[in-house]
Design a protein around this motif. Sequence first.
Motif, PDB file in Angstrom:
ATOM      1  N   GLY A 202       0.821  -1.214   0.000  1.00  0.00           N
ATOM      2  CA  GLY A 202       0.000   0.000   0.000  1.00  0.00           C
ATOM      3  C   GLY A 202       0.850   1.256   0.000  1.00  0.00           C
ATOM      4  O   GLY A 202       1.967   1.276  -0.536  1.00  0.00           O
ATOM      5  N   ALA A 203       0.303   2.318   0.640  1.00  0.00           N
ATOM      6  CA  ALA A 203       0.982   3.617   0.672  1.00  0.00           C
ATOM      7  C   ALA A 203       2.411   3.466   1.207  1.00  0.00           C
ATOM      8  O   ALA A 203       3.325   4.127   0.718  1.00  0.00           O
ATOM      9  CB  ALA A 203       0.187   4.575   1.550  1.00  0.00           C
ATOM     10  N   GLY A 204       2.606   2.586   2.199  1.00  0.00           N
ATOM     11  CA  GLY A 204       3.938   2.419   2.770  1.00  0.00           C
ATOM     12  C   GLY A 204       4.700   1.256   2.161  1.00  0.00           C
ATOM     13  O   GLY A 204       5.846   1.393   1.738  1.00  0.00           O
ATOM     14  N   GLY A 205       4.053   0.079   2.096  1.00  0.00           N
ATOM     15  CA  GLY A 205       4.744  -1.146   1.693  1.00  0.00           C
ATOM     16  C   GLY A 205       5.297  -1.104   0.273  1.00  0.00           C
ATOM     17  O   GLY A 205       6.416  -1.568   0.021  1.00  0.00           O
ATOM     18  N   LEU A 206       4.528  -0.535  -0.664  1.00  0.00           N
ATOM     19  CA  LEU A 206       5.011  -0.513  -2.047  1.00  0.00           C
ATOM     20  C   LEU A 206       6.189   0.459  -2.194  1.00  0.00           C
ATOM     21  O   LEU A 206       7.126   0.200  -2.949  1.00  0.00           O
ATOM     22  CB  LEU A 206       3.873  -0.134  -3.013  1.00  0.00           C
ATOM     23  N   GLU A 207       6.143   1.560  -1.448  1.00  0.00           N
ATOM     24  CA  GLU A 207       7.281   2.493  -1.485  1.00  0.00           C
ATOM     25  C   GLU A 207       8.537   1.797  -0.969  1.00  0.00           C
ATOM     26  O   GLU A 207       9.611   1.901  -1.559  1.00  0.00           O
ATOM     27  CB  GLU A 207       6.996   3.728  -0.617  1.00  0.00           C
TER      28      GLU A 207
ATOM     29  N   PRO B  24      -2.763   7.147  12.019  1.00  0.00           N
ATOM     30  CA  PRO B  24      -2.805   6.313  10.803  1.00  0.00           C
ATOM     31  C   PRO B  24      -3.071   7.160   9.569  1.00  0.00           C
ATOM     32  O   PRO B  24      -4.211   7.370   9.185  1.00  0.00           O
ATOM     33  CB  PRO B  24      -3.968   5.351  11.088  1.00  0.00           C
ATOM     34  N   ARG B  25      -2.037   7.652   8.955  1.00  0.00           N
ATOM     35  CA  ARG B  25      -2.178   8.534   7.798  1.00  0.00           C
ATOM     36  C   ARG B  25      -1.182   8.147   6.722  1.00  0.00           C
ATOM     37  O   ARG B  25      -0.157   7.529   7.013  1.00  0.00           O
ATOM     38  CB  ARG B  25      -1.853   9.975   8.192  1.00  0.00           C
ATOM     39  N   ALA B  26      -1.457   8.618   5.514  1.00  0.00           N
ATOM     40  CA  ALA B  26      -0.543   8.320   4.406  1.00  0.00           C
ATOM     41  C   ALA B  26       0.822   8.936   4.675  1.00  0.00           C
ATOM     42  O   ALA B  26       1.852   8.336   4.349  1.00  0.00           O
ATOM     43  CB  ALA B  26      -1.128   8.851   3.102  1.00  0.00           C
ATOM     44  N   GLN B  27       0.840  10.138   5.283  1.00  0.00           N
ATOM     45  CA  GLN B  27       2.150  10.755   5.512  1.00  0.00           C
ATOM     46  C   GLN B  27       2.957   9.988   6.552  1.00  0.00           C
ATOM     47  O   GLN B  27       4.187   9.933   6.473  1.00  0.00           O
ATOM     48  CB  GLN B  27       2.033  12.237   5.872  1.00  0.00           C
ATOM     49  N   SER B  28       2.282   9.324   7.515  1.00  0.00           N
ATOM     50  CA  SER B  28       3.015   8.488   8.478  1.00  0.00           C
ATOM     51  C   SER B  28       3.627   7.294   7.764  1.00  0.00           C
ATOM     52  O   SER B  28       4.806   6.967   7.956  1.00  0.00           O
ATOM     53  CB  SER B  28       2.089   7.970   9.580  1.00  0.00           C
ATOM     54  N   ALA B  29       2.814   6.620   6.924  1.00  0.00           N
ATOM     55  CA  ALA B  29       3.302   5.435   6.199  1.00  0.00           C
ATOM     56  C   ALA B  29       4.471   5.812   5.286  1.00  0.00           C
ATOM     57  O   ALA B  29       5.466   5.082   5.200  1.00  0.00           O
ATOM     58  CB  ALA B  29       2.155   4.818   5.388  1.00  0.00           C
ATOM     59  N   HIS B  30       4.353   6.971   4.631  1.00  0.00           N
ATOM     60  CA  HIS B  30       5.407   7.440   3.719  1.00  0.00           C
ATOM     61  C   HIS B  30       6.702   7.688   4.496  1.00  0.00           C
ATOM     62  O   HIS B  30       7.784   7.234   4.092  1.00  0.00           O
ATOM     63  CB  HIS B  30       4.918   8.728   3.042  1.00  0.00           C
ATOM     64  N   GLN B  31       6.608   8.378   5.639  1.00  0.00           N
ATOM     65  CA  GLN B  31       7.817   8.690   6.414  1.00  0.00           C
ATOM     66  C   GLN B  31       8.429   7.421   7.003  1.00  0.00           C
ATOM     67  O   GLN B  31       9.645   7.277   7.062  1.00  0.00           O
ATOM     68  CB  GLN B  31       7.472   9.660   7.553  1.00  0.00           C
ATOM     69  N   GLN B  32       7.577   6.493   7.445  1.00  0.00           N
ATOM     70  CA  GLN B  32       8.111   5.259   8.038  1.00  0.00           C
ATOM     71  C   GLN B  32       8.791   4.396   6.980  1.00  0.00           C
ATOM     72  O   GLN B  32       9.819   3.771   7.238  1.00  0.00           O
ATOM     73  CB  GLN B  32       6.981   4.490   8.738  1.00  0.00           C
ATOM     74  N   ALA B  33       8.214   4.376   5.765  1.00  0.00           N
ATOM     75  CA  ALA B  33       8.841   3.610   4.666  1.00  0.00           C
ATOM     76  C   ALA B  33      10.225   4.194   4.373  1.00  0.00           C
ATOM     77  O   ALA B  33      11.205   3.455   4.204  1.00  0.00           O
ATOM     78  CB  ALA B  33       7.958   3.660   3.420  1.00  0.00           C
TER      79      ALA B  33
ATOM     80  N   LYS C 218       2.109  13.236  -5.015  1.00  0.00           N
ATOM     81  CA  LYS C 218       3.280  13.324  -5.899  1.00  0.00           C
ATOM     82  C   LYS C 218       4.486  12.667  -5.237  1.00  0.00           C
ATOM     83  O   LYS C 218       5.288  12.013  -5.897  1.00  0.00           O
ATOM     84  CB  LYS C 218       3.593  14.790  -6.240  1.00  0.00           C
ATOM     85  N   MET C 219       4.620  12.852  -3.904  1.00  0.00           N
ATOM     86  CA  MET C 219       5.752  12.234  -3.199  1.00  0.00           C
ATOM     87  C   MET C 219       5.647  10.707  -3.277  1.00  0.00           C
ATOM     88  O   MET C 219       6.640  10.009  -3.438  1.00  0.00           O
ATOM     89  CB  MET C 219       5.774  12.687  -1.740  1.00  0.00           C
ATOM     90  N   HIS C 220       4.404  10.215  -3.177  1.00  0.00           N
ATOM     91  CA  HIS C 220       4.194   8.768  -3.275  1.00  0.00           C
ATOM     92  C   HIS C 220       4.558   8.292  -4.681  1.00  0.00           C
ATOM     93  O   HIS C 220       5.296   7.317  -4.852  1.00  0.00           O
ATOM     94  CB  HIS C 220       2.720   8.451  -2.967  1.00  0.00           C
TER      95      HIS C 220
ATOM     96  N   HIS D 191       8.065   5.817  -8.895  1.00  0.00           N
ATOM     97  CA  HIS D 191       8.488   5.882 -10.306  1.00  0.00           C
ATOM     98  C   HIS D 191       9.699   6.766 -10.558  1.00  0.00           C
ATOM     99  O   HIS D 191      10.187   6.822 -11.678  1.00  0.00           O
ATOM    100  CB  HIS D 191       7.326   6.403 -11.174  1.00  0.00           C
ATOM    101  N   GLY D 192      10.137   7.521  -9.567  1.00  0.00           N
ATOM    102  CA  GLY D 192      11.277   8.427  -9.754  1.00  0.00           C
ATOM    103  C   GLY D 192      10.806   9.792 -10.264  1.00  0.00           C
ATOM    104  O   GLY D 192       9.721   9.923 -10.832  1.00  0.00           O
ATOM    105  N   PHE D 193      11.663  10.805 -10.075  1.00  0.00           N
ATOM    106  CA  PHE D 193      11.290  12.188 -10.378  1.00  0.00           C
ATOM    107  C   PHE D 193      10.998  12.388 -11.879  1.00  0.00           C
ATOM    108  O   PHE D 193       9.980  12.958 -12.263  1.00  0.00           O
ATOM    109  CB  PHE D 193      12.406  13.142  -9.915  1.00  0.00           C
ATOM    110  N   THR D 194      11.880  11.870 -12.750  1.00  0.00           N
ATOM    111  CA  THR D 194      11.763  12.174 -14.184  1.00  0.00           C
ATOM    112  C   THR D 194      10.437  11.674 -14.748  1.00  0.00           C
ATOM    113  O   THR D 194       9.727  12.405 -15.441  1.00  0.00           O
ATOM    114  CB  THR D 194      12.934  11.518 -14.960  1.00  0.00           C
ATOM    115  N   LYS D 195      10.089  10.434 -14.422  1.00  0.00           N
ATOM    116  CA  LYS D 195       8.847   9.870 -14.969  1.00  0.00           C
ATOM    117  C   LYS D 195       7.629  10.659 -14.465  1.00  0.00           C
ATOM    118  O   LYS D 195       6.728  10.976 -15.247  1.00  0.00           O
ATOM    119  CB  LYS D 195       8.722   8.391 -14.581  1.00  0.00           C
ATOM    120  N   VAL D 196       7.640  10.992 -13.175  1.00  0.00           N
ATOM    121  CA  VAL D 196       6.486  11.714 -12.616  1.00  0.00           C
ATOM    122  C   VAL D 196       6.399  13.113 -13.229  1.00  0.00           C
ATOM    123  O   VAL D 196       5.317  13.584 -13.600  1.00  0.00           O
ATOM    124  CB  VAL D 196       6.584  11.790 -11.066  1.00  0.00           C
ATOM    125  N   PHE D 197       7.556  13.767 -13.405  1.00  0.00           N
ATOM    126  CA  PHE D 197       7.569  15.113 -13.987  1.00  0.00           C
ATOM    127  C   PHE D 197       7.023  15.070 -15.416  1.00  0.00           C
ATOM    128  O   PHE D 197       6.126  15.844 -15.787  1.00  0.00           O
ATOM    129  CB  PHE D 197       9.006  15.664 -13.971  1.00  0.00           C
TER     130      PHE D 197
END
Length: 434
Positions: free
Chosen positions: A10-15, A329-338, A402-404, A409-415
Amino acid sequence: MHNIVIVGGGAGGLELATRLGRTLGRRKRALITLVDRSRTHLWKPLLHQVAAGSMDLNDHEVDYLYQARWHHFQFRLGRVDGLNREKNQIHLAPTVDEDGREVIPASTIAYDTLVMAVGSTTNDFGTPGAREHAISLDNPQQAALFHSRLLNACLRANAQPEPLQPGQLQIAIIGAGATGVELAAELHNTIREFVSFGLDRIDPERDIKICIIEAAPKILPALPERLSVAVLGLLKKLKIEVATGEKVTEVSAQGVRTATGRYLPAELVVWAAGIKAPDFLDNLDGLETNRINQLIVTQLLQTTRDPNVFAFGDCASCPWPEKDGRIPPRAQSAHQQAAHLFKMFPRRLRGEALRPFVYRDFGSLVSLGKFSTVGSLMGAITRGSVMVEGYFAKIMYLSLYKMHEMALHGFTKVFLDTLARIITRRTEPHIKLH
Ligand SMILES: Cc1cc2nc3c(=O)[nH]c(=O)nc-3n(C[C@H](O)[C@H](O)[C@H](O)COP(=O)(O)OP(=O)(O)OC[C@H]3O[C@@H](n4cnc5c(N)ncnc54)[C@H](O)[C@@H]3O)c2cc1C
């Protein structure tokens, strides 16, 4: 090779799987395996847009097999239902197709380090009728089901010769957290758009009613008072009814009853109040859990009874010493923990001590669809908390997704992808009509 198994993409595990795959996996320093019960990933905070029909699921889904191939990790499809800590194995239930035929038999996967990131589901607290009559936005299938029922409700109302029944075309959303509030605002807009496609027997102002029901005395109970007041004002402008201090005691096919005896007729009911971690975590081979099944972890994100089993995101209860509480329990918590675990695992492979996870609360933002975005930003961005609204708030809100995307996918692809969307005007929401 050290075997790192991550359960839940998910938000954390896939990252985490992607970033570890790109580094440790690519250099063959560790074998990274991601296990998920679904074949595709959708960032959960987008689900209310899928439900309202303002976002096309296919545009944002990530296929785990592709992601694994490009980022040097393995993907195993399956629902984890057990753990054997003595043998360092997880157990996967058999995977069956839509007709109930077995696709993959039950199996086990061995690990050296296990990371549980299985997220959470809606908690209906066993309220009578909730499971049968309310939809929860737990996954893309549920969100798509709600969308389909919504369109059918409008088509039915438009086609019937008799006047609308009481409750017909009324939507009750239980829970005035960010999910409930954002869904209400999004629905206000998309229903009107849908009706404008020739459903001329429905008058949205007269016929459609959206009501948010909340047990707490205010909306957005977990967020700052100022934000709650600002959002309430905006909801009132949209004529969305808000009933606070009303605990739902029963859901039926016709509506919702509350503890004060109030009855709100509704054709569609969404349950968006409270979360709990998946039931199988309760007594997962003796690991410590709390009353909502979250695995208790230390600040190193290791479970309290087994240092080889980590847990993070919604399924983990992690201390937040600065607030004398637990990390929300938020996406930003999962993102930071990943991001934290990604930095810690090379240390773990070298046998060095891990560093504690420190949560940085950047504030909260609530999107009211095309009407407005409001929020309170804090911490590293501003000193104290500051209210933001409008375009700036919208950019900040979008930046979390966008951070997720960048982690995946990396910066270039997302940009380049974002640029292509702007040029082809795919960023402009269009209502999904099926
Ligand atoms: C409608 C909605 C709107 C939201 N909006 C916001 C927002 O605006 N901002 C914000 O910060 N947060 C928001 N959240 C919360 C946010 O989505 C979660 O906090 C975040 O997704 C948690 O990430 P996670 O990695 O822990 O779990 P998830 O992202 O839920 O991922 C869990 C994964 O585990 C898999 N899984 C579950 N059980 C098993 C099993 N037994 N075996 C194998 N795989 C399994 C699932 O398929 C899923 O892929 C929202 C949530 C919802 C539902």
